[in-house]
Design a protein around this motif. Structure first.
Motif, short mmCIF file in Angstrom:
data_model
loop_
_atom_site.label_atom_id
_atom_site.label_comp_id
_atom_site.label_asym_id
_atom_site.label_seq_id
_atom_site.Cartn_x
_atom_site.Cartn_y
_atom_site.Cartn_z
N VAL A 11 0.84 -1.21 0.00
CA VAL A 11 0.00 0.00 0.00
C VAL A 11 0.87 1.25 0.00
CG1 VAL A 11 -1.71 1.33 1.28
CG2 VAL A 11 -1.93 -1.17 1.13
N GLU A 12 1.90 1.24 0.83
CA GLU A 12 2.80 2.39 0.90
C GLU A 12 3.52 2.64 -0.41
OE1 GLU A 12 6.31 4.10 3.81
OE2 GLU A 12 6.16 1.94 3.50
N ASP A 13 4.04 1.57 -1.02
CA ASP A 13 4.77 1.72 -2.28
C ASP A 13 3.90 2.35 -3.36
OD1 ASP A 13 7.02 0.63 -1.17
OD2 ASP A 13 6.87 -1.31 -2.20
N TYR A 14 2.67 1.85 -3.50
CA TYR A 14 1.81 2.40 -4.56
C TYR A 14 1.36 3.81 -4.22
CZ TYR A 14 -1.60 2.91 -8.23
OH TYR A 14 -2.28 3.38 -9.33
N SER A 15 1.09 4.06 -2.95
CA SER A 15 0.70 5.41 -2.53
C SER A 15 1.80 6.42 -2.87
CB SER A 15 0.40 5.45 -1.03
OG SER A 15 -0.64 4.57 -0.70
N ASN A 16 3.04 6.07 -2.53
CA ASN A 16 4.16 6.96 -2.83
C ASN A 16 4.34 7.15 -4.33
OD1 ASN A 16 4.67 7.23 -0.12
ND2 ASN A 16 6.32 5.73 -0.06
N TYR A 17 4.13 6.08 -5.08
CA TYR A 17 4.23 6.17 -6.54
C TYR A 17 3.23 7.18 -7.10
CZ TYR A 17 3.41 4.70 -11.39
OH TYR A 17 3.22 4.67 -12.74
N ARG A 18 2.06 7.26 -6.46
CA ARG A 18 1.03 8.20 -6.91
C ARG A 18 1.09 9.53 -6.14
NH1 ARG A 18 -3.42 6.33 -9.67
NH2 ARG A 18 -3.87 8.56 -9.74
N ASN A 19 2.20 9.75 -5.43
CA ASN A 19 2.44 11.01 -4.70
C ASN A 19 1.44 11.23 -3.56
OD1 ASN A 19 4.71 11.84 -6.30
ND2 ASN A 19 3.26 12.42 -7.92
N TYR A 20 1.04 10.14 -2.93
CA TYR A 20 0.21 10.23 -1.73
C TYR A 20 1.05 9.85 -0.52
CZ TYR A 20 -4.28 10.78 -4.10
OH TYR A 20 -5.34 11.27 -4.84
N ASN A 21 0.81 10.52 0.59
CA ASN A 21 1.41 10.13 1.85
C ASN A 21 0.59 9.03 2.48
OD1 ASN A 21 3.62 12.03 1.92
ND2 ASN A 21 2.09 13.63 2.26
N PHE A 22 1.21 8.27 3.36
CA PHE A 22 0.62 7.03 3.86
C PHE A 22 0.69 7.00 5.38
CE2 PHE A 22 1.79 2.72 5.36
CZ PHE A 22 0.63 2.03 5.05
N VAL A 23 -0.44 6.68 6.02
CA VAL A 23 -0.51 6.58 7.47
C VAL A 23 -0.95 5.16 7.84
CG1 VAL A 23 -1.63 7.40 9.58
CG2 VAL A 23 -1.08 9.02 7.75
N LEU A 24 -0.20 4.50 8.71
CA LEU A 24 -0.54 3.15 9.16
C LEU A 24 -1.08 3.20 10.59
CD1 LEU A 24 -0.49 0.06 8.79
CD2 LEU A 24 1.89 0.09 9.63
N CYS A 25 -2.26 2.62 10.79
CA CYS A 25 -2.91 2.62 12.10
C CYS A 25 -3.13 1.18 12.57
CB CYS A 25 -4.26 3.34 12.03
SG CYS A 25 -4.17 5.05 11.47
N ASN A 26 -2.60 0.84 13.73
CA ASN A 26 -2.82 -0.47 14.33
C ASN A 26 -4.02 -0.39 15.27
OD1 ASN A 26 -2.00 -3.26 15.05
ND2 ASN A 26 -1.65 -2.34 17.06
N THR A 27 -5.08 -1.15 14.98
CA THR A 27 -6.34 -0.98 15.70
C THR A 27 -6.61 -2.04 16.77
OG1 THR A 27 -7.63 -2.33 14.17
CG2 THR A 27 -7.35 0.01 13.62
N ASP A 28 -5.84 -3.14 16.76
CA ASP A 28 -6.08 -4.23 17.70
C ASP A 28 -7.50 -4.79 17.61
OD1 ASP A 28 -3.48 -4.18 18.89
OD2 ASP A 28 -4.06 -2.38 19.98
N ASN A 29 -8.14 -4.60 16.46
CA ASN A 29 -9.53 -5.03 16.27
C ASN A 29 -10.44 -4.45 17.35
OD1 ASN A 29 -10.45 -6.37 14.00
ND2 ASN A 29 -9.56 -8.32 14.61
N ASP A 30 -10.12 -3.25 17.79
CA ASP A 30 -10.86 -2.56 18.84
C ASP A 30 -11.71 -1.48 18.19
OD1 ASP A 30 -11.62 -0.70 20.84
OD2 ASP A 30 -9.94 -1.28 22.12
N SER A 31 -13.02 -1.61 18.26
CA SER A 31 -13.91 -0.67 17.57
C SER A 31 -13.73 0.75 18.09
CB SER A 31 -15.37 -1.10 17.72
OG SER A 31 -15.73 -1.20 19.09
N GLU A 32 -13.51 0.91 19.39
CA GLU A 32 -13.32 2.26 19.94
C GLU A 32 -12.04 2.90 19.39
OE1 GLU A 32 -13.54 2.40 24.16
OE2 GLU A 32 -15.56 1.54 24.25
N LYS A 33 -11.00 2.11 19.27
CA LYS A 33 -9.75 2.61 18.72
C LYS A 33 -9.92 2.99 17.25
CE LYS A 33 -4.82 1.48 19.04
NZ LYS A 33 -3.82 0.45 19.41
#
Length: 333
Positions: free
Chosen positions: A81-103
């Motif tokens: 996801v990051e590689d293709y996002s960068n290729y298209r000049n988009y910045n990329f944010v990764l969020c670890n959710t722990d499968n927690d709906s509130e998070k």
């Protein structure tokens, strides 16, 4: 910190001209453009991305939600996801959710306030009401979260069935399954693929199915329990490769020889499956390809005037390795 007014003053132009150079929007003659760029460099000016995104309505940022960053499958997806996002000049944010709906909700709200352009979501806890609050495009990855959301998945049920067929083909006569969480669609589909192949066998019993929760330690515990109480088991289909590694560890602790006494096959095809000993036979997903396709699909929806719901399903492929009875001439295929 330098401002756009400082750049304009040094370059002897208006702030509007500086803005046109920064945004590549509107005509600026070459001499003036060069002067502005030299002023930007001299002042080490950094544009205010938040202000620019409010002005343009786009932040050039996309976010990927994953449930467990410690599972090697998800960093491999994230890289694509990051590689293709960068290729298209988009910045990329990764969020670890722990499968927690509130998070998940906290991340969704915070990122929408920062004008994120879209989300790629791996989730089993997000609800239809949650999705209605999202005002930007969303693509579901690895599992389907709603019929109203585009998705990229693999043929989990068919692939699981082929895994069990393969175990049968190498002579396994009592095949058990360590499953992923019941609330995850991919885990349910893989379990159903297992059932398709065994539920009509005279030897099958529900006691041959244990819960591993897509977790190394839980799978190890489940495998020790299964193999201790049912020593006749000679084949194990495991719902993902991380749990497969747990099963191999359990077998070693019990003195069970792999593959002579027990054949093990996983699902995912992550790098870990190649480097553990013995290496793990697996039904390999095209991990990089599905991650890249999800990013491609999301950016298309972001930039399209008329986005539509799309769903794509990729095939998985058998990779024969040391954890099954690899016959002479066998190879990763």
């Amino acid at each position: 910190m330098a401002t756009i007014k400082d750049v304009a003053k040094l370059a002897n132009v208006s702030t509007a001209t500086v803005s046109r150079v920064l945004n590549k929007n509107g005509y600026v003659n070459k001499e003036t453009e060069t002067r502005v760029k030299e002023a930007i460099k001299q002042l080490n000016y950094l544009p205010n991305d938040v202000a620019r995104s409010l002005f343009k309505g786009k932040s050039k940022i996309i976010a990927l939600f994953v449930p467990d960053i410690t599972n090697p499958f998800f960093p491999e997806l994230a890289r694509a996801v990051e590689d293709y996002s960068n290729y298209r000049n988009y910045n990329f944010v990764l969020c670890n959710t722990d499968n927690d709906s509130e998070k998940e909700i906290v991340y969704l709200n915070a990122l929408q306030q920062k004008s994120v352009d879209g989300f790629i979501i791996v989730s089993s806890s997000i609800t239809e009401d949650d999705l209605k609050r999202i005002k930007v495009p969303v693509v579901a990855l690895d599992r389907i979260i709603s019929s109203n959301v585009s998705s990229v998945t693999v043929n989990n049920r068919e692939g699981a069935g082929k895994a069990v067929q393969y175990l049968k083909s190498i002579g396994c006569e009592r095949i058990a399954h360590i499953a992923g969480p019941e609330n995850i669609s991919s885990a349910r589909e893989r379990f159903q693929g297992y059932l398709d192949e065994v539920e009509n066998e005279t030897w099958y019993t529900p006691k041959y199915v244990a819960q591993g929760k897509y977790n190394f330690d839980k799978a190890k515990e489940a495998a020790i329990d299964l193999l201790t109480n049912h020593p006749e088991i000679d084949g194990l289909f495991v719902g993902n490769d991380l749990m497969g590694a747990g099963v191999l560890n359990a077998a070693a602790s019990l003195g069970i020889s792999i593959p002579e006494d027990l054949a093990v096959i996983g699902f995912d095809g992550i790098s870990l499956s190649k480097i553990i000993t013995p290496s793990l036979t697996t039904m390999a997903q095209p991990v990089y390809e599905i991650g890249r396709r999800a990013a491609e699909m999301l950016i298309f929806q972001i930039t399209s005037e008329h986005p539509e719901i799309m769903s794509e399903e990729f095939d998985v492929q058998l990779m024969e390795r040391q954890s099954t009875d690899v016959r002479e001439g066998s190879y990763d295929r």
